[in-house]
Enzyme design. Structure first.
Site, PDB file in Angstrom:
ATOM      1  N   LYS A 283       0.838  -1.201   0.000  1.00 25.43           N
ATOM      2  CA  LYS A 283       0.000   0.000   0.000  1.00 25.43           C
ATOM      3  C   LYS A 283       0.875   1.253   0.000  1.00 25.43           C
ATOM      4  CE  LYS A 283      -3.811  -2.097   2.609  1.00 25.43           C
ATOM      5  NZ  LYS A 283      -4.856  -1.967   1.583  1.00 25.43           N
ATOM      6  N   ARG A 358     -10.666 -11.512  -0.033  1.00 24.87           N
ATOM      7  CA  ARG A 358     -11.498 -12.489  -0.752  1.00 24.87           C
ATOM      8  C   ARG A 358     -10.841 -13.862  -0.771  1.00 24.87           C
ATOM      9  NH1 ARG A 358     -11.108  -8.670  -5.870  1.00 24.87           N
ATOM     10  NH2 ARG A 358     -10.955  -7.262  -4.083  1.00 24.87           N
TER      11      ARG A 358
END
Length: 513
Positions: A283, A358
């Site tokens: 990030k 996910r």
């Protein structure tokens, strides 16, 4: 210092119930700053010792969210705005009670006359009032001013120790039941806030499992904890793949609540990424990094909600999967282009290691379908795209069953934790096709929240399913009333409302875990 941090309790709210009572007004309640509701219409209560014109002159017009300290006969009292009494609902009561609790910030004992409205059930009003007061005064004391002792110092704003609601004698019984429910809801939400606020050095996946076991032991739940070897045996390649770069081992936590003669069975799946650096897809070095300890908010909400199900007498059987790991870059981390094998055999090409939630949840969704269940509900801080689409106060909702989605929406309204349904549009499914595996873990640059939901939908089979993307409301940057700054515990009370009122969707299987 890290060793001292690891030794502290990451969920003090679980061990700290608040005394809650309901009784008729007696004139001798002994409150230092009692709260008195005032509507924008009708008579101003005599307890305030002031007229409406004087209130308005002081800047108080009785809107919901207003609270002001007055003095009558030398004793302070708090005027609490409730807006138009004819339109007052539970959300308004929650907001009004929160405003009172903030105004009486120095008091451990809060005494509030229960707001009344013609269409307002006293039990619902009492529940909302207690929730509002407890959540408005929430704070995380674990690491505040611990100094050289390694333990928090006393001082600062006190936590609420007692709540007293005053109401007419004919309403005491109903209001008392609502107040008890409100204390349990508020305590659960506070626990979820504790967990999400805990630094990643304090709350690792292993420590999360220890917390779950402690909660289960106190609440009468069943808990199974799966370590790396057990996950390998189960074929949980999604969770193991995300954990590959971490120095801390993963944990899958399965919790069960089995009431006698259950009216249905719901399986909950929560993303428990204890800290998300993004992995190899690191990030940006901005403020987002500092909030990534909250990436386990979904798992935290499930743990907190399940902790109070027995005390609430919930008639729905519940199985919870908490998928816990951190997501770190290292020489052993999953690389872009690697292929993971999810439980059940589906292969996934990883093209963005920051789309990791996910992956960890896919294993649990498959496990959920391997036993009888009436519905699967997952909750996760899943996509920044959902935050950008709906802002920081509304969660995204996707799903496959209209009736289940209706129940989730109703629970969101009752909890005042808003959701907005987004399309599970199969036209975007082709963007998840991979040339080397069954699926890619990301689609194109647009519609990324939909891509994530479509990915998860691949693993739920024909079971009615709802997906809550809470990336936005899991963190509060603009605090107001009962929404305190930082991690919010969003979804905890929503799940409780859903589970307490759950009915099997049409065509769903019956049976328990």
């Amino acid at each position: 210092m890290v060793a001292a941090v690891r030794g502290l309790d990451p969920m003090p709210s679980w061990e700290r119930p608040v005394a809650v009572s309901v009784r008729p007004p007696s004139g001798g309640d002994g409150a230092m700053l009692p709260g008195v509701p005032v509507g924008v219409t009708g008579k101003v209560p005599a307890e305030l010792g002031i007229g409406r014109d004087a209130l308005r002159a002081a800047g108080f017009d009785a809107r919901v969210g207003q609270a002001m300290v007055l003095t009558r006969d030398g004793a302070p009292v708090v005027a609490v705005g409730i807006g138009d009494p004819a339109r007052l609902d539970a959300a308004g009561v929650r907001d009004a009670a929160a405003a009172y609790a903030r105004c009486a910030a120095t008091q451990e004992r809060l005494v509030l006359t229960l707001p009344q409205g013609p269409g307002l059930d006293p039990a619902a009003a009492a529940q909302a009032a207690v929730e509002g007061m407890l959540l408005a005064r929430y704070r995380y004391p674990v690491l505040k001013d611990i100094g050289k002792t390694g333990r928090p110092k006393r001082g600062g704003q006190p936590l609420v120790g007692e709540v007293v609601l005053l109401t007419a004698a004919r309403q005491v019984r109903a209001a008392a039941e609502g107040a008890r429910r409100g204390e349990l809801f508020g305590r659960a939400a506070a626990m979820a806030r504790d967990l999400a606020t805990s630094p990643p050095s304090l709350l690792t996946a292993v420590r999360m499992a220890e917390c779950a076991a402690r909660v289960a032991n106190g609440a009468g739940l069943e808990t199974e904890i799966f370590d790396r070897d057990a996950l390998l045996e189960l074929g949980c390649g999604g969770l193991l793949g995300v954990n590959a770069g971490s120095a801390d081992p993963p944990r899958m936590i399965r919790m069960r609540y089995r009431p006698e003669h259950a009216d249905g069975h719901v399986t909950l799946v929560g993303k428990g990424v204890m800290y998300d650096s993004g992995g190899i897809s690191l990030k940006p070095a901005d403020a987002v990094h500092a909030t990534m300890k909250n990436d386990m908010s979904g798992a935290g909400a499930i743990l907190a909600a399940m902790a109070v199900l027995p005390a609430l007498g919930c008639r729905t059987a519940v199985t919870g999967y908490l998928m816990c790991t951190d997501n770190m870059p290292s020489g052993t981390a999953t690389k872009l282009g690697d292929v993971l094998t999810i439980r059940g055999g589906t292969t996934v090409e990883v093209l963005n290691t920051d789309a990791e939630g996910r992956l960890v949840m896919a294993d649990a969704l498959v496990l959920a379908t391997e036993e009888q269940t009436d519905a699967i509900v997952d909750i996760a801080t899943l996509t920044g795209a959902c935050l950008r689409a709906l802002g920081a106060e509304v969660a995204g909702l996707f799903g496959t069953d209209r009736e289940l989605l209706r129940q989730v929406c109703a629970a969101a309204v009752a909890a005042d934790e808003p959701v907005w349904q987004l399309p599970l549009d199969r036209r975007y499914r082709g963007e998840l096709e991979s040339e080397v595996a069954d699926l890619k873990n990301v689609g194109g640059p647009n519609g990324m929240a939909i891509h994530a939901a479509l990915f998860l939908a691949e693993f739920v089979g024909d079971v009615p399913w709802a997906h809550l993307d809470i990336a936005g409301p899991a963190q509060c940057e603009n605090p107001r009333l009962w929404r305190t700054p930082g991690c919010t515990g969003f979804g905890t009370r929503l799940l409780l409302e859903l589970l307490l009122s759950f009915t099997r969707p049409g065509g769903a299987a019956s049976g328990g875990p």
